[in-house]
Design an enzyme around this catalytic site. Structure first.
Site, PDB file in Angstrom:
ATOM      1  N   GLY A   1       0.842  -1.192   0.000  1.00 28.13           N
ATOM      2  CA  GLY A   1       0.000   0.000   0.000  1.00 28.13           C
ATOM      3  C   GLY A   1       0.873   1.236   0.000  1.00 28.13           C
ATOM      4  N   ASN A   2       0.308   2.353  -0.443  1.00 28.74           N
ATOM      5  CA  ASN A   2       1.067   3.605  -0.467  1.00 28.74           C
ATOM      6  C   ASN A   2       0.145   4.804  -0.467  1.00 28.74           C
ATOM      7  OD1 ASN A   2       0.662   3.343  -3.564  1.00 28.74           O
ATOM      8  ND2 ASN A   2       2.023   1.634  -3.034  1.00 28.74           N
TER       9      ASN A   2
ATOM     10  N   GLY B   1       9.111  -0.239   0.419  1.00 30.94           N
ATOM     11  CA  GLY B   1       9.746  -1.180   1.337  1.00 30.94           C
ATOM     12  C   GLY B   1       9.582  -0.894   2.815  1.00 30.94           C
TER      13      GLY B   1
ATOM     14  N   SER C   1       6.926   2.154  -5.444  1.00 33.23           N
ATOM     15  CA  SER C   1       6.995   1.706  -6.842  1.00 33.23           C
ATOM     16  C   SER C   1       5.766   2.144  -7.641  1.00 33.23           C
ATOM     17  CB  SER C   1       7.154   0.187  -6.905  1.00 33.23           C
ATOM     18  OG  SER C   1       6.166  -0.443  -6.124  1.00 33.23           O
ATOM     19  N   GLU C   2       4.703   2.571  -6.957  1.00 31.35           N
ATOM     20  CA  GLU C   2       3.519   3.065  -7.680  1.00 31.35           C
ATOM     21  C   GLU C   2       3.557   4.583  -7.840  1.00 31.35           C
ATOM     22  OE1 GLU C   2       1.921   1.083  -9.271  1.00 31.35           O
ATOM     23  OE2 GLU C   2       1.691  -0.809  -8.176  1.00 31.35           O
TER      24      GLU C   2
ATOM     25  N   HIS D   1      -3.588   4.170  -1.896  1.00 30.86           N
ATOM     26  CA  HIS D   1      -3.676   2.866  -2.560  1.00 30.86           C
ATOM     27  C   HIS D   1      -3.462   1.778  -1.506  1.00 30.86           C
ATOM     28  CE1 HIS D   1      -2.887  -0.645  -4.881  1.00 30.86           C
ATOM     29  NE2 HIS D   1      -1.586  -0.634  -4.649  1.00 30.86           N
TER      30      HIS D   1
ATOM     31  N   HIS E   1      -4.119  -2.668  -0.401  1.00 30.81           N
ATOM     32  CA  HIS E   1      -4.476  -4.035  -0.754  1.00 30.81           C
ATOM     33  C   HIS E   1      -5.489  -4.531   0.282  1.00 30.81           C
ATOM     34  CE1 HIS E   1      -0.259  -4.615  -2.824  1.00 30.81           C
ATOM     35  NE2 HIS E   1      -0.976  -3.630  -3.356  1.00 30.81           N
TER      36      HIS E   1
ATOM     37  N   HIS F   1      -5.485  -7.051  -7.335  1.00 32.74           N
ATOM     38  CA  HIS F   1      -4.420  -6.228  -6.771  1.00 32.74           C
ATOM     39  C   HIS F   1      -4.899  -5.441  -5.541  1.00 32.74           C
ATOM     40  CE1 HIS F   1      -0.924  -3.205  -7.673  1.00 32.74           C
ATOM     41  NE2 HIS F   1      -1.224  -3.250  -6.390  1.00 32.74           N
TER      42      HIS F   1
HETATM   43 ZN   LIG Z   1      -0.317  -2.296  -4.805  1.00 31.63          ZN
END
Ligand SMILES: [Zn+2]
Length: 227
Positions: free
Chosen positions: A31-32, A48, A77-78, A96, A98, A158
């Site tokens: 998640g981010n 990370g 990474s997103e 974002h 999961h 996802h």
């Molecule tokens: Zn994701």
């Protein structure tokens, strides 16, 4: 020389990540979260990091091209997905996750039907963006297209994404989306869920405008129940 360190925005991102972890929407490093900082920058969670323990110092600051201008850690990474939502939808903040229910339904549905009027805060029925590999431009493109006319989307096999004018709003929408997914899941377990049609949805909008739904107000002696 880096611009000001955007301490307030980095603190907001860290607090939002810890809250989402407490609420069970993010687990571990998955998640981010990001929010606008200043005119051109974005404070964003790093790749990370364990989000339940994220500190403001660990939050990265990037410019709108993705270049790191603050913090020591590489952003999520997103990153391209987040920046795309700012560019295309003029968002103030992006979440974002999961989250378990959203992710489960994203493996089955093409769209989460509008089964509850609160889902109008997300734009009604929630589309499911087609599956693409995480962190790719293809995934960002698929999700950005799915968000057309919505502030929430599921991402096939996802997770989920929400955006709002500010980070509190984006977190609230993430929680609302997970709740709506849970309602749908439970309803679908015992039958075919009814959905709200166009007329139902318009009536909700009218009622919400008339009654100022979502904001508190002084009692005037009336006995009207909240919606
Ligand atoms: Zn994701």
């Amino acid at each position: 020389m880096a611009p000001p360190m955007f301490e307030r925005e980095r603190t907001e991102v860290a607090e939002a990540c810890r809250r989402l972890a407490r609420e069970g929407l993010v687990i571990g490093t998955a998640g981010n979260v990001s929010t606008r900082a200043g005119e051109r920058e974005v404070a964003i969670s790093p790749t990370g990091a364990v989000l339940a323990e994220l500190t403001p110092e660990e939050v990265s600051v990037v410019d709108r091209k993705g270049k790191v201008v603050g913090g020591d850690l590489e952003p999520t990474s997103e990153l391209d997905l987040h920046l795309g939502v700012y560019d295309r939808y003029d968002a103030g903040a992006v979440v974002h996750t999961h989250a378990p229910m959203a992710t489960a339904l994203s493996c089955v549905l093409d769209e989460l039907p509008c089964v509850h009027y609160q889902m109008l805060l997300l734009g009604g029925a929630v589309p499911v963006a087609r599956y693409e590999t995480f962190g790719t431009p293809e995934l960002a493109a698929a999700v950005l297209d799915a968000l057309e006319g919505r502030s929430a989307a599921l991402m096939a096999n996802h997770g989920a994404l929400t955006y709002a004018p500010d980070l509190d709003g984006a977190v609230e929408r993430a929680l609302l989306l997970e709740w709506a997914c849970t309602v749908y899941w439970r309803a679908a377990a015992i039958g075919a869920p009814r959905t709200l049609d166009e007329e139902d949805r318009e009536a909700v909008v009218t009622a919400a405008l008339e009654r100022g739904y979502g904001s508190t107000r002084p009692a005037d002696g009336g006995s009207e129940e909240g919606p």
